[in-house]
Scaffold this motif. Structure first.
Motif, PDB file in Angstrom:
ATOM      1  N   HIS A 162     -22.594-118.971  12.798  1.00 16.10           N
ATOM      2  CA  HIS A 162     -22.544-117.549  12.731  1.00 16.10           C
ATOM      3  C   HIS A 162     -21.100-117.062  12.740  1.00 16.10           C
ATOM      4  O   HIS A 162     -20.707-115.964  12.072  1.00 16.10           O
ATOM      5  CB  HIS A 162     -23.441-116.885  13.772  1.00 16.10           C
ATOM      6  N   ASP A 163     -20.220-117.682  13.674  1.00 14.75           N
ATOM      7  CA  ASP A 163     -18.730-117.234  13.709  1.00 14.75           C
ATOM      8  C   ASP A 163     -17.924-117.889  14.339  1.00 14.75           C
ATOM      9  O   ASP A 163     -18.267-119.318  14.746  1.00 14.75           O
ATOM     10  CB  ASP A 163     -18.898-116.067  14.734  1.00 14.75           C
TER      11      ASP A 163
ATOM     12  N   LYS B 226     -28.642-117.991  20.495  1.00 18.18           N
ATOM     13  CA  LYS B 226     -27.229-118.606  20.221  1.00 18.18           C
ATOM     14  C   LYS B 226     -26.661-119.602  20.998  1.00 18.18           C
ATOM     15  O   LYS B 226     -27.340-119.751  22.161  1.00 18.18           O
ATOM     16  CB  LYS B 226     -26.295-117.326  20.430  1.00 18.18           C
ATOM     17  N   LYS B 227     -25.909-120.576  20.615  1.00 13.79           N
ATOM     18  CA  LYS B 227     -25.298-121.432  21.282  1.00 13.79           C
ATOM     19  C   LYS B 227     -23.714-121.731  20.900  1.00 13.79           C
ATOM     20  O   LYS B 227     -23.307-121.106  19.786  1.00 13.79           O
ATOM     21  CB  LYS B 227     -25.929-123.089  20.806  1.00 13.79           C
ATOM     22  N   TYR B 228     -23.026-122.321  21.742  1.00  9.40           N
ATOM     23  CA  TYR B 228     -21.423-122.233  21.599  1.00  9.40           C
ATOM     24  C   TYR B 228     -21.111-123.819  21.617  1.00  9.40           C
ATOM     25  O   TYR B 228     -21.617-124.348  22.465  1.00  9.40           O
ATOM     26  CB  TYR B 228     -21.038-121.291  22.431  1.00  9.40           C
TER      27      TYR B 228
ATOM     28  N   ILE C 219     -26.157-120.001  15.594  1.00  7.76           N
ATOM     29  CA  ILE C 219     -27.335-118.954  15.691  1.00  7.76           C
ATOM     30  C   ILE C 219     -28.817-119.831  15.159  1.00  7.76           C
ATOM     31  O   ILE C 219     -28.500-120.345  14.154  1.00  7.76           O
ATOM     32  CB  ILE C 219     -27.363-117.583  15.041  1.00  7.76           C
TER      33      ILE C 219
ATOM     34  N   GLU D  58     -19.554-120.299  17.225  1.00 11.36           N
ATOM     35  CA  GLU D  58     -20.795-119.764  17.690  1.00 11.36           C
ATOM     36  C   GLU D  58     -22.203-119.988  16.459  1.00 11.36           C
ATOM     37  O   GLU D  58     -21.793-119.860  15.219  1.00 11.36           O
ATOM     38  CB  GLU D  58     -20.843-118.235  17.672  1.00 11.36           C
TER      39      GLU D  58
ATOM     40  N   ILE E 244     -13.844-121.639  19.135  1.00  5.13           N
ATOM     41  CA  ILE E 244     -14.974-121.296  19.559  1.00  5.13           C
ATOM     42  C   ILE E 244     -15.887-121.165  18.496  1.00  5.13           C
ATOM     43  O   ILE E 244     -15.848-120.092  17.817  1.00  5.13           O
ATOM     44  CB  ILE E 244     -15.085-120.223  20.821  1.00  5.13           C
TER      45      ILE E 244
ATOM     46  N   TYR F  96     -17.175-125.680  22.137  1.00  3.95           N
ATOM     47  CA  TYR F  96     -15.572-125.237  22.286  1.00  3.95           C
ATOM     48  C   TYR F  96     -14.956-126.582  22.035  1.00  3.95           C
ATOM     49  O   TYR F  96     -15.281-127.638  22.164  1.00  3.95           O
ATOM     50  CB  TYR F  96     -15.394-124.969  23.685  1.00  3.95           C
TER      51      TYR F  96
ATOM     52  N   ARG G 101     -14.024-118.354  16.564  1.00  5.92           N
ATOM     53  CA  ARG G 101     -12.959-117.503  17.197  1.00  5.92           C
ATOM     54  C   ARG G 101     -12.050-118.577  17.364  1.00  5.92           C
ATOM     55  O   ARG G 101     -12.184-119.705  17.796  1.00  5.92           O
ATOM     56  CB  ARG G 101     -13.541-116.852  18.199  1.00  5.92           C
TER      57      ARG G 101
ATOM     58  N   TYR H   9     -29.964-124.543  12.986  1.00  8.13           N
ATOM     59  CA  TYR H   9     -29.059-123.632  13.318  1.00  8.13           C
ATOM     60  C   TYR H   9     -28.077-123.562  12.462  1.00  8.13           C
ATOM     61  O   TYR H   9     -27.825-124.487  11.532  1.00  8.13           O
ATOM     62  CB  TYR H   9     -28.161-124.135  14.676  1.00  8.13           C
TER      63      TYR H   9
END
Length: 525
Positions: free
Chosen positions: A354-355, A393-395, A386, A384, A382, A397, A357, A351
């Motif tokens: 990717h982003d 996708k996974k997240y 990929i 992200e 958060i 927090y 936030r 992985y």
């Protein structure tokens, strides 16, 4: 600028009674009240934390998140965040975790009306950890709060800036934040919230709340832009009748036209959320959210003006009182550097980040110590990920805590502190299965001081032109070089005949320098 009364060119006796006044639109304190209340809440011990043997210490942070005004009442809600430091049962080592208790309350404030604004200042008087349910991993907390609610009203205020020569006056230079312009706005925010795959599906909604968080605002020529988040917290039952909690962040941005707005001016921003609706959409994996947000903005400019604070005159009825205002004393900024390294609970091989936030950045505490503001806060991230092969996708927090400090101009322990954190940079990388988050925050710090000024609002002269009676009220005057009875009569609004009548034996043909005479306070027409 304050409006000053023009001098009268009419009858000299009427000029004698002329009072100069000024007026200014300000946001003054209209009413206030203080009450005590007890809040009981429950802290959930995170599942990843070892079992508690003994609690060593606690530290608390208070944050008021939403304030509304109804007739005669101020309603507010907030969060008490606790840092629990404890000794674990198995290893006997020190551990700590953060937990939050949400609360709602109200204060009776006679005179409060819709359309006004309010400042709520709570203070923890006592905090007790009542019981610890080891099986459910819950700690019950009792908190005694002493809360002050202060209601402000933007209105035109008139005051005396000068009085006639026969009056003894005291003057003082005061600072007021003139309200140049005000604006209101509304925003309806609608969004669909997907239940994460790691969460159990929703069977029944139990409750929810929506808290508006102003992140920053920017004044420009003729407008103001307000940016922030709606923090949505949802509690529901899953198919196994277990309580689940879900938190989502919905960003908002609102541009309000304000004719008098300029970049160099100050702004007072109030945001309130109401009429929030959350509904379960078919399929149990998606929620529809709608929230209404109200905005109220005052554009301010500090002004200094000399006003009359006391009048001593035997024929004047003086209207005086206390003018209570909260003035901005300084605007400073500080920087906070965040570097957080954590190991994800699951493998993330294959992985890439990717982003990233950034959710609400909250200042939990801001304490004045001498000429410094010491701040502690937390930022929500958060991240992200990929999958490089399947594009899945996974997240993750993360809530990261930080501290910062700002130096202000003046040591004032009674000042109220407002903070506006802004994220200047945020980045994340995955290295050796460790998540590294880097961020730079810029915190604007405003200090405000409550001032109580004694001000004369009006002077009314009683019996302006009555006939002089035998028992006329008078005061003593000592003749100075150049004084004559004619000049004194015109100066003090009386007549030569009245002066002679109240001072038997006075001879206007002889030098009067240094002689004491009585001057009547009442005037003959």
């Amino acid at each position: 600028m304050p409006k000053t009364a023009k001098k009268s060119r009419g009858h000299p006796e009427r000029q004698f009674f002329k009072v100069s006044t000024g007026s200014m639109k300000i946001n003054r304190v209209a009413a206030e009240n203080e009450e005590q209340t007890i809040i009981r809440g429950k802290l959930n011990i995170p599942g990843s934390m070892p079992e508690i043997k003994k609690i060593l210490s606690t530290k608390h942070f208070l944050n008021i998140e939403n304030v509304e005004i109804e007739k005669g009442k101020v309603l507010y809600e907030g969060t008490i965040t606790l840092l629990i430091n404890y000794l674990s049962r198995a290893e006997g080592t020190n551990h700590q975790f953060y937990g939050s208790v949400f609360f709602q309350d109200f204060i009776d404030v006679p005179g409060a009306e819709k359309g006004m604004t309010a400042v709520v200042q709570p203070e923890v008087k006592n905090l007790k950890l009542m019981e610890h349910d080891k099986e459910k991993r819950i700690i019950t907390v009792d908190v005694m709060l002493n809360t002050l609610a202060r209601v402000n009203k933007a209105e035109e205020v008139s005051f005396v800036i000068d009085a006639p020569v026969q009056c003894k006056v005291k003057k003082e230079e005061i600072t007021l934040n003139q309200v140049l312009s005000s604006a209101k706005g509304k925003l309806v925010k609608s969004e669909e919230v997907t239940i994460p795959a790691l969460k159990s599906p929703v069977k029944e909604l139990l409750g929810y709340r929506c808290v508006p968080l102003v992140q920053n605002y920017k004044l420009a020529l003729g407008s103001i832009t307000i940016n922030g988040w709606l923090q949505l917290e949802i509690t529901y039952l899953d198919s196994l009748h277990n309580r689940q909690h879900l938190q989502r962040l919905i960003n908002f941005s609102k541009l309000l036209p304000v004719p008098e707005a300029r970049e160099e001016y100050l702004a007072e921003v109030h945001v309130a959320a109401h009429d929030t609706e959350v509904n379960l959409l078919p399929g149990q994996s998606c929620l529809s959210v709608q929230a209404r947000v109200d905005f109220l903005v005052h554009v301010l400019c500090p002004r200094q003006i000399k006003v009359v604070t006391a009048v001593d005159c035997c024929t004047a009825e003086v209207t005086a009182g206390e003018l209570v205002v909260e003035n901005l004393t300084s605007v400073k900024s500080s920087e906070a550097i965040i570097r957080d390294i954590s190991t994800p609970a699951e493998e993330y091989t294959g992985y890439d980040v990717h982003d990233i936030r950034v959710g609400p950045v909250t200042i939990l505490s801001a304490d004045m110590v001498k000429d410094k503001v010491l701040m502690r806060g937390c930022a929500d991230f958060i991240v992200e990920f990929i999958d490089t092969k399947s594009a899945g996708k996974k997240y993750i927090y993360r809530k990261v805590f930080f501290k910062s400090m700002a130096v202000v101009n003046k040591d004032n322990g009674s000042a109220r502190v407002e903070t506006f954190p802004v994220v200047e940079f945020a980045g994340a990388e995955l290295k050796d299965n460790q998540l590294i988050i880097n961020a730079v925050l810029h915190v604007i710090v405003r200090t405000l001081v409550l001032n109580r000024y004694k001000v004369v609002f009006g002077v009314d002269f009683l019996n302006r032109f009555p006939n002089v009676q035998r028992e006329t009220i008078s005061f003593t005057y000592v003749f100075k070089k150049g004084d004559t009875l004619d000049a004194l009569a015109e100066r003090f609004g009386t007549t030569v005949e009245a002066l002679v009548k109240i001072n038997p034996g006075i001879d206007a043909q002889k030098p009067l320098w240094g002689q004491k005479i009585r001057i009547p306070c009442q005037v003959k027409k």
